[in-house]
Design a protein around this motif. Structure first.
Motif, PDB file in Angstrom:
ATOM      1  N   ILE A  66     -30.363   2.672  51.947  1.00  0.00           N
ATOM      2  CA  ILE A  66     -29.397   3.693  51.233  1.00  0.00           C
ATOM      3  C   ILE A  66     -28.610   3.008  50.226  1.00  0.00           C
ATOM      4  CG2 ILE A  66     -27.887   5.461  51.573  1.00  0.00           C
ATOM      5  CD1 ILE A  66     -29.388   6.245  54.126  1.00  0.00           C
ATOM      6  N   LEU A  67     -27.969   2.028  50.761  1.00  0.00           N
ATOM      7  CA  LEU A  67     -26.975   1.312  49.947  1.00  0.00           C
ATOM      8  C   LEU A  67     -27.510   0.565  48.622  1.00  0.00           C
ATOM      9  CD1 LEU A  67     -24.546  -0.070  52.745  1.00  0.00           C
ATOM     10  CD2 LEU A  67     -24.005   1.685  50.914  1.00  0.00           C
ATOM     11  N   MET A  68     -28.929  -0.148  48.669  1.00  0.00           N
ATOM     12  CA  MET A  68     -29.479  -0.560  47.546  1.00  0.00           C
ATOM     13  C   MET A  68     -29.773   0.461  46.565  1.00  0.00           C
ATOM     14  SD  MET A  68     -31.521  -3.668  49.364  1.00  0.00           S
ATOM     15  CE  MET A  68     -32.215  -4.030  47.964  1.00  0.00           C
ATOM     16  N   SER A  69     -30.489   1.599  47.092  1.00  0.00           N
ATOM     17  CA  SER A  69     -30.793   2.787  46.370  1.00  0.00           C
ATOM     18  C   SER A  69     -29.785   3.266  45.371  1.00  0.00           C
ATOM     19  CB  SER A  69     -31.453   4.010  47.114  1.00  0.00           C
ATOM     20  OG  SER A  69     -32.428   3.390  47.821  1.00  0.00           O
ATOM     21  N   GLU A  70     -28.573   3.379  45.999  1.00  0.00           N
ATOM     22  CA  GLU A  70     -27.357   3.733  45.446  1.00  0.00           C
ATOM     23  C   GLU A  70     -26.946   2.789  44.375  1.00  0.00           C
ATOM     24  OE1 GLU A  70     -24.534   4.674  48.442  1.00  0.00           O
ATOM     25  OE2 GLU A  70     -25.444   6.415  49.092  1.00  0.00           O
ATOM     26  N   LYS A  71     -26.911   1.598  44.615  1.00  0.00           N
ATOM     27  CA  LYS A  71     -26.312   0.409  43.718  1.00  0.00           C
ATOM     28  C   LYS A  71     -27.268   0.147  42.621  1.00  0.00           C
ATOM     29  CE  LYS A  71     -24.464  -4.186  44.261  1.00  0.00           C
ATOM     30  NZ  LYS A  71     -23.026  -4.069  43.767  1.00  0.00           N
ATOM     31  N   THR A  72     -28.617   0.532  42.900  1.00  0.00           N
ATOM     32  CA  THR A  72     -29.561  -0.115  41.889  1.00  0.00           C
ATOM     33  C   THR A  72     -30.241   1.074  41.020  1.00  0.00           C
ATOM     34  OG1 THR A  72     -31.293  -0.224  43.360  1.00  0.00           O
ATOM     35  CG2 THR A  72     -30.252  -2.375  43.181  1.00  0.00           C
ATOM     36  N   ASN A  73     -30.080   2.134  41.578  1.00  0.00           N
ATOM     37  CA  ASN A  73     -30.649   3.427  41.095  1.00  0.00           C
ATOM     38  C   ASN A  73     -32.286   3.360  41.262  1.00  0.00           C
ATOM     39  OD1 ASN A  73     -28.449   4.764  40.416  1.00  0.00           O
ATOM     40  ND2 ASN A  73     -28.370   3.841  38.824  1.00  0.00           N
ATOM     41  N   LYS A  74     -32.617   2.445  42.186  1.00  0.00           N
ATOM     42  CA  LYS A  74     -33.967   2.405  42.571  1.00  0.00           C
ATOM     43  C   LYS A  74     -34.438   3.049  43.861  1.00  0.00           C
ATOM     44  CE  LYS A  74     -35.408  -1.841  40.148  1.00  0.00           C
ATOM     45  NZ  LYS A  74     -35.895  -3.289  40.433  1.00  0.00           N
ATOM     46  N   LYS A  75     -35.476   3.564  44.133  1.00  0.00           N
ATOM     47  CA  LYS A  75     -35.804   4.111  45.589  1.00  0.00           C
ATOM     48  C   LYS A  75     -36.218   2.961  46.459  1.00  0.00           C
ATOM     49  CE  LYS A  75     -36.947   7.489  48.129  1.00  0.00           C
ATOM     50  NZ  LYS A  75     -36.243   8.045  49.094  1.00  0.00           N
ATOM     51  N   TYR A  76     -35.457   2.746  47.704  1.00  0.00           N
ATOM     52  CA  TYR A  76     -35.720   2.044  48.718  1.00  0.00           C
ATOM     53  C   TYR A  76     -35.690   2.686  49.831  1.00  0.00           C
ATOM     54  CZ  TYR A  76     -34.750  -2.204  45.710  1.00  0.00           C
ATOM     55  OH  TYR A  76     -34.525  -3.110  44.768  1.00  0.00           O
ATOM     56  N   THR A  77     -36.661   2.506  50.793  1.00  0.00           N
ATOM     57  CA  THR A  77     -36.809   3.066  52.230  1.00  0.00           C
ATOM     58  C   THR A  77     -36.672   2.000  52.970  1.00  0.00           C
ATOM     59  OG1 THR A  77     -39.274   2.997  52.223  1.00  0.00           O
ATOM     60  CG2 THR A  77     -38.110   4.824  51.333  1.00  0.00           C
ATOM     61  N   PRO A  78     -36.469   2.301  54.251  1.00  0.00           N
ATOM     62  CA  PRO A  78     -36.361   1.085  55.364  1.00  0.00           C
ATOM     63  C   PRO A  78     -37.681   0.543  55.546  1.00  0.00           C
ATOM     64  CG  PRO A  78     -35.281   3.345  56.124  1.00  0.00           C
ATOM     65  CD  PRO A  78     -35.893   3.584  54.988  1.00  0.00           C
ATOM     66  N   ASP A  79     -39.063   1.330  55.335  1.00  0.00           N
ATOM     67  CA  ASP A  79     -40.107   0.651  55.370  1.00  0.00           C
ATOM     68  C   ASP A  79     -40.586  -0.272  54.170  1.00  0.00           C
ATOM     69  OD1 ASP A  79     -40.932   1.841  57.679  1.00  0.00           O
ATOM     70  OD2 ASP A  79     -42.007   3.521  56.920  1.00  0.00           O
ATOM     71  N   SER A  80     -40.338   0.268  52.896  1.00  0.00           N
ATOM     72  CA  SER A  80     -40.367  -0.452  51.634  1.00  0.00           C
ATOM     73  C   SER A  80     -39.804  -1.917  51.867  1.00  0.00           C
ATOM     74  CB  SER A  80     -40.285   0.484  50.689  1.00  0.00           C
ATOM     75  OG  SER A  80     -38.950   0.431  50.333  1.00  0.00           O
ATOM     76  N   LEU A  81     -38.321  -1.687  52.252  1.00  0.00           N
ATOM     77  CA  LEU A  81     -37.734  -2.922  52.484  1.00  0.00           C
ATOM     78  C   LEU A  81     -38.264  -3.772  53.440  1.00  0.00           C
ATOM     79  CD1 LEU A  81     -35.149  -4.092  50.992  1.00  0.00           C
ATOM     80  CD2 LEU A  81     -33.570  -2.947  52.478  1.00  0.00           C
TER      81      LEU A  81
ATOM     82  N   LYS B  96     -27.648  -1.433  59.947  1.00  0.00           N
ATOM     83  CA  LYS B  96     -29.001  -1.361  59.976  1.00  0.00           C
ATOM     84  C   LYS B  96     -29.843  -1.217  58.736  1.00  0.00           C
ATOM     85  CE  LYS B  96     -28.589  -0.131  64.349  1.00  0.00           C
ATOM     86  NZ  LYS B  96     -28.204  -1.338  65.269  1.00  0.00           N
ATOM     87  N   LEU B  97     -31.111  -1.406  58.771  1.00  0.00           N
ATOM     88  CA  LEU B  97     -32.144  -1.615  57.823  1.00  0.00           C
ATOM     89  C   LEU B  97     -31.992  -0.264  56.899  1.00  0.00           C
ATOM     90  CD1 LEU B  97     -33.960  -3.747  56.268  1.00  0.00           C
ATOM     91  CD2 LEU B  97     -35.863  -2.672  57.429  1.00  0.00           C
ATOM     92  N   LYS B  98     -32.036   0.801  57.567  1.00  0.00           N
ATOM     93  CA  LYS B  98     -31.942   2.083  57.046  1.00  0.00           C
ATOM     94  C   LYS B  98     -30.538   2.169  55.965  1.00  0.00           C
ATOM     95  CE  LYS B  98     -31.965   6.942  58.070  1.00  0.00           C
ATOM     96  NZ  LYS B  98     -31.925   8.116  58.939  1.00  0.00           N
ATOM     97  N   GLU B  99     -29.367   1.970  56.481  1.00  0.00           N
ATOM     98  CA  GLU B  99     -28.252   2.103  55.780  1.00  0.00           C
ATOM     99  C   GLU B  99     -28.264   1.044  54.514  1.00  0.00           C
ATOM    100  OE1 GLU B  99     -24.786   1.760  58.443  1.00  0.00           O
ATOM    101  OE2 GLU B  99     -26.245   1.123  59.962  1.00  0.00           O
ATOM    102  N   LEU B 100     -28.993  -0.227  54.685  1.00  0.00           N
ATOM    103  CA  LEU B 100     -29.172  -1.288  53.807  1.00  0.00           C
ATOM    104  C   LEU B 100     -29.866  -0.624  52.540  1.00  0.00           C
ATOM    105  CD1 LEU B 100     -28.725  -3.963  52.413  1.00  0.00           C
ATOM    106  CD2 LEU B 100     -30.581  -4.767  53.535  1.00  0.00           C
TER     107      LEU B 100
END
Length: 75
Positions: free
Chosen positions: A30-45, A24-28
């Motif tokens: 979270i995983l992108m935030s962890e990998k990049t140390n940037k804040k990603y939310t489902p809405d922003s993505l 799901k976009l929500k999981e993506l």
């Protein structure tokens, strides 16, 4: 015309990959935030994808998370 075609292609490609990998976009986000140390939310993505403002490095990150790689193949 070219930009519109590419925008739709990128959006559809990401949605297709998420569907194929059952993520799901929500999981993506979270995983992108962890990998990049940037804040990603489902809405922003979702907005970045919809506005076609997603960067190449973000596309590489998405591909890696989903187990893919991006290649340029000469015609």
């Amino acid at each position: 015309m070219y930009n519109l075609v590419m925008e739709n292609f990128v959006k559809k490609q990401i949605k297709l990959l998420l569907l194929q990998e059952d993520i799901k976009l929500k999981e993506l986000a979270i995983l992108m935030s962890e990998k990049t140390n940037k804040k990603y939310t489902p809405d922003s993505l979702s907005h970045k994808i919809g506005r076609n403002s997603i960067t190449y490095s973000e596309m590489i990150c998405i591909a890696e998370i989903l187990g893919y790689e991006i290649k340029f193949i000469k015609k």
